[in-house]
Scaffold this motif. Structure first.
Motif, PDB file in Angstrom:
ATOM      1  N   LYS A  87      32.609  -2.432  -6.432  1.00  0.00           N
ATOM      2  CA  LYS A  87      33.880  -2.577  -5.708  1.00  0.00           C
ATOM      3  C   LYS A  87      34.483  -1.189  -5.407  1.00  0.00           C
ATOM      4  N   MET A  88      35.842  -1.063  -5.450  1.00  0.00           N
ATOM      5  CA  MET A  88      36.455   0.242  -5.141  1.00  0.00           C
ATOM      6  C   MET A  88      36.701   0.999  -6.452  1.00  0.00           C
ATOM      7  N   HIS A  89      35.597   1.223  -7.170  1.00  0.00           N
ATOM      8  CA  HIS A  89      35.663   1.976  -8.423  1.00  0.00           C
ATOM      9  C   HIS A  89      34.659   3.121  -8.340  1.00  0.00           C
ATOM     10  N   LYS A  90      34.928   4.170  -9.094  1.00  0.00           N
ATOM     11  CA  LYS A  90      34.031   5.314  -9.295  1.00  0.00           C
ATOM     12  C   LYS A  90      34.047   6.287  -8.109  1.00  0.00           C
ATOM     13  N   ASN A  91      34.570   7.474  -8.377  1.00  0.00           N
ATOM     14  CA  ASN A  91      34.483   8.552  -7.383  1.00  0.00           C
ATOM     15  C   ASN A  91      33.083   9.167  -7.447  1.00  0.00           C
ATOM     16  N   ALA A  92      32.884  10.270  -6.711  1.00  0.00           N
ATOM     17  CA  ALA A  92      31.527  10.828  -6.604  1.00  0.00           C
ATOM     18  C   ALA A  92      30.968  11.214  -7.972  1.00  0.00           C
ATOM     19  N   GLU A  93      31.781  11.905  -8.763  1.00  0.00           N
ATOM     20  CA  GLU A  93      31.307  12.376 -10.063  1.00  0.00           C
ATOM     21  C   GLU A  93      31.046  11.198 -11.020  1.00  0.00           C
ATOM     22  N   GLN A  94      31.965  10.246 -10.984  1.00  0.00           N
ATOM     23  CA  GLN A  94      31.802   9.070 -11.868  1.00  0.00           C
ATOM     24  C   GLN A  94      30.584   8.236 -11.459  1.00  0.00           C
ATOM     25  N   THR A  95      30.327   8.203 -10.154  1.00  0.00           N
ATOM     26  CA  THR A  95      29.146   7.478  -9.671  1.00  0.00           C
ATOM     27  C   THR A  95      27.884   8.121 -10.242  1.00  0.00           C
TER      28      THR A  95
ATOM     29  N   THR B 248      30.585   2.398  -3.788  1.00  0.00           N
ATOM     30  CA  THR B 248      31.395   2.405  -2.574  1.00  0.00           C
ATOM     31  C   THR B 248      30.685   3.208  -1.462  1.00  0.00           C
ATOM     32  N   PHE B 249      31.100   2.975  -0.207  1.00  0.00           N
ATOM     33  CA  PHE B 249      30.385   3.555   0.943  1.00  0.00           C
ATOM     34  C   PHE B 249      30.114   5.055   0.802  1.00  0.00           C
ATOM     35  N   VAL B 250      31.170   5.817   0.410  1.00  0.00           N
ATOM     36  CA  VAL B 250      31.020   7.288   0.440  1.00  0.00           C
ATOM     37  C   VAL B 250      30.002   7.783  -0.580  1.00  0.00           C
ATOM     38  N   ASN B 251      29.653   6.953  -1.537  1.00  0.00           N
ATOM     39  CA  ASN B 251      28.693   7.394  -2.559  1.00  0.00           C
ATOM     40  C   ASN B 251      27.294   6.784  -2.384  1.00  0.00           C
ATOM     41  N   LEU B 252      27.099   6.068  -1.273  1.00  0.00           N
ATOM     42  CA  LEU B 252      25.790   5.416  -1.093  1.00  0.00           C
ATOM     43  C   LEU B 252      24.663   6.431  -0.899  1.00  0.00           C
ATOM     44  N   ALA B 253      24.902   7.438  -0.063  1.00  0.00           N
ATOM     45  CA  ALA B 253      23.817   8.387   0.238  1.00  0.00           C
ATOM     46  C   ALA B 253      23.380   9.110  -1.034  1.00  0.00           C
ATOM     47  N   SER B 254      24.354   9.541  -1.822  1.00  0.00           N
ATOM     48  CA  SER B 254      23.982  10.262  -3.052  1.00  0.00           C
ATOM     49  C   SER B 254      23.316   9.306  -4.041  1.00  0.00           C
ATOM     50  N   ALA B 255      23.746   8.052  -4.049  1.00  0.00           N
ATOM     51  CA  ALA B 255      23.104   7.089  -4.965  1.00  0.00           C
ATOM     52  C   ALA B 255      21.643   6.878  -4.577  1.00  0.00           C
ATOM     53  N   VAL B 256      21.381   6.765  -3.277  1.00  0.00           N
ATOM     54  CA  VAL B 256      19.995   6.592  -2.821  1.00  0.00           C
ATOM     55  C   VAL B 256      19.149   7.788  -3.269  1.00  0.00           C
TER      56      VAL B 256
ATOM     57  N   LEU C  97      18.526   7.793  -7.054  1.00  0.00           N
ATOM     58  CA  LEU C  97      17.692   6.700  -7.594  1.00  0.00           C
ATOM     59  C   LEU C  97      16.298   6.682  -6.983  1.00  0.00           C
ATOM     60  N   GLU C  98      15.971   7.746  -6.229  1.00  0.00           N
ATOM     61  CA  GLU C  98      14.723   7.742  -5.456  1.00  0.00           C
ATOM     62  C   GLU C  98      13.491   7.397  -6.297  1.00  0.00           C
ATOM     63  N   PHE C  99      13.374   7.967  -7.466  1.00  0.00           N
ATOM     64  CA  PHE C  99      12.146   7.745  -8.242  1.00  0.00           C
ATOM     65  C   PHE C  99      12.350   6.725  -9.361  1.00  0.00           C
ATOM     66  N   THR C 100      13.308   5.826  -9.171  1.00  0.00           N
ATOM     67  CA  THR C 100      13.559   4.782 -10.171  1.00  0.00           C
ATOM     68  C   THR C 100      13.287   3.424  -9.521  1.00  0.00           C
ATOM     69  N   ASN C 101      13.377   2.366 -10.331  1.00  0.00           N
ATOM     70  CA  ASN C 101      13.246   1.038  -9.713  1.00  0.00           C
ATOM     71  C   ASN C 101      14.607   0.369  -9.518  1.00  0.00           C
ATOM     72  N   ILE C 102      15.666   1.171  -9.461  1.00  0.00           N
ATOM     73  CA  ILE C 102      17.008   0.636  -9.191  1.00  0.00           C
ATOM     74  C   ILE C 102      17.269   0.759  -7.689  1.00  0.00           C
ATOM     75  N   GLU C 103      17.638  -0.354  -7.072  1.00  0.00           N
ATOM     76  CA  GLU C 103      17.907  -0.335  -5.628  1.00  0.00           C
ATOM     77  C   GLU C 103      19.404  -0.187  -5.366  1.00  0.00           C
ATOM     78  N   VAL C 104      19.714   0.215  -4.148  1.00  0.00           N
ATOM     79  CA  VAL C 104      21.114   0.414  -3.771  1.00  0.00           C
ATOM     80  C   VAL C 104      21.507  -0.626  -2.722  1.00  0.00           C
ATOM     81  N   ALA C 105      22.705  -1.170  -2.864  1.00  0.00           N
ATOM     82  CA  ALA C 105      23.236  -2.106  -1.863  1.00  0.00           C
ATOM     83  C   ALA C 105      24.593  -1.606  -1.389  1.00  0.00           C
ATOM     84  N   ALA C 106      24.916  -1.919  -0.131  1.00  0.00           N
ATOM     85  CA  ALA C 106      26.277  -1.679   0.365  1.00  0.00           C
ATOM     86  C   ALA C 106      27.114  -2.917   0.069  1.00  0.00           C
TER      87      ALA C 106
ATOM     88  N   LEU D  60      24.086   2.569   7.588  1.00  0.00           N
ATOM     89  CA  LEU D  60      23.586   2.298   6.223  1.00  0.00           C
ATOM     90  C   LEU D  60      22.092   2.568   6.141  1.00  0.00           C
ATOM     91  N   LYS D  61      21.375   2.061   7.142  1.00  0.00           N
ATOM     92  CA  LYS D  61      19.910   2.274   7.127  1.00  0.00           C
ATOM     93  C   LYS D  61      19.584   3.774   7.196  1.00  0.00           C
TER      94      LYS D  61
END
Ligand code: PEP
Length: 250
Positions: free
Chosen positions: A11-19, A43-51, A54-63, A83-84
């Protein structure tokens, strides 16, 4: 293929560092082999950094959302193509908070589903009745209508991109959980509703997640029900230990 899935909606939790901190904790604490596919939806602004993270893990990212239009004058909105372009291929649509607070109707959600599928994204389609619907015995009707009006227009070939997430509104963020039997009863009804319109193959293979105050201490019992294929987790997804315990409950 029917999959076990545990997805965390931040949801609307976690800033960049907390993410970054939470992702690091999840990477450290989640077993490398799990019975469940694991997703997180920052949240949207942290999706790119999350991807990237998590690149070499089996955790996927969703918007958590997208706009139905391909682009244009929609201030504050995010398109499927955007997003893509940062590597996000999963999206939560129809969450009750979007329906209630941002006035998303079944028609709006149906258009978003179409856009997501056009972009070959996997849709976590959320739906569920309010307390008044359950109290008046109208919950099966409401759920069936949300499915029919928001989702059942899709072509059969697209069902492998759909994950259903039954989330009774009265159980979201309230600490009130549907009992395992209530969850099973509704999940079975949902699967049979899919079967009537789309046949055995699709009904038996679609994953149906339960969402609504899932915690480490109730996850095992809920996930043990035959038509519950995992969970969409809100509050408990914000603490690594709780989320990992829920994933390990599968
Ligand atoms: C949700 O918002 O999707 C959800 C299930 O929240 P919670 O787990 O906090 O009830």
């Amino acid at each position: 293929m029917r999959k076990k899935i545990v997805a965390g909606n931040w949801k609307m939790h976690k800033n960049a560092e907390q993410t970054e901190d939470l992702l690091n904790e999840l990477i450290a604490k989640l077993p490398t082999e799990t019975n469940a596919h694991v997703m997180v939806a920052p949240t949207f602004v942290n999706l790119a950094s999350a991807v990237d993270h998590l690149e070499f893990t089996n955790i996927e990212v969703a918007a958590q959302n997208l706009h139905a239009a391909e682009g244009g004058a929609f201030t504050g909105e995010i398109s499927a193509d955007m997003l893509k372009s940062v590597g996000v291929t999963n999206v939560i649509l129809g969450h009750s908070e979007r329906r209630a607070m941002f006035h998303e109707t079944d028609a709006v959600i149906a258009a978003k589903v179409d856009t997501a599928l056009r972009h070959e994204m996997t849709v976590l389609f959320c739906f569920g009745e309010e307390l008044k619907d359950r109290q008046t015995g109208n919950h099966f009707n409401i759920v069936e209508n949300q499915l029919r009006d928001g989702l059942f227009h899709i072509e059969a070939k697209n069902w492998d991109k759909i994950v259903l997430a039954y989330e009774p509104v009265w159980a979201i963020g309230t600490g009130e959980t549907a009992s395992p039997d209530q969850a099973q009863e509704m999940h079975q009804f949902i699967r049979e509703t899919v079967r009537k319109s789309f046949g055995n193959d699709i009904a038996d293979n679609v994953s149906i997640l339960y969402g609504g105050s899932v915690k480490p201490d109730n996850a095992v019992e809920i996930f043990s029900k035959p038509d519950v294929d995992g969970g969409l987790i809100g509050g408990a997804a914000l603490k690594a230990d709780d989320f990992v315990a829920i994933v390990n409950s599968i």
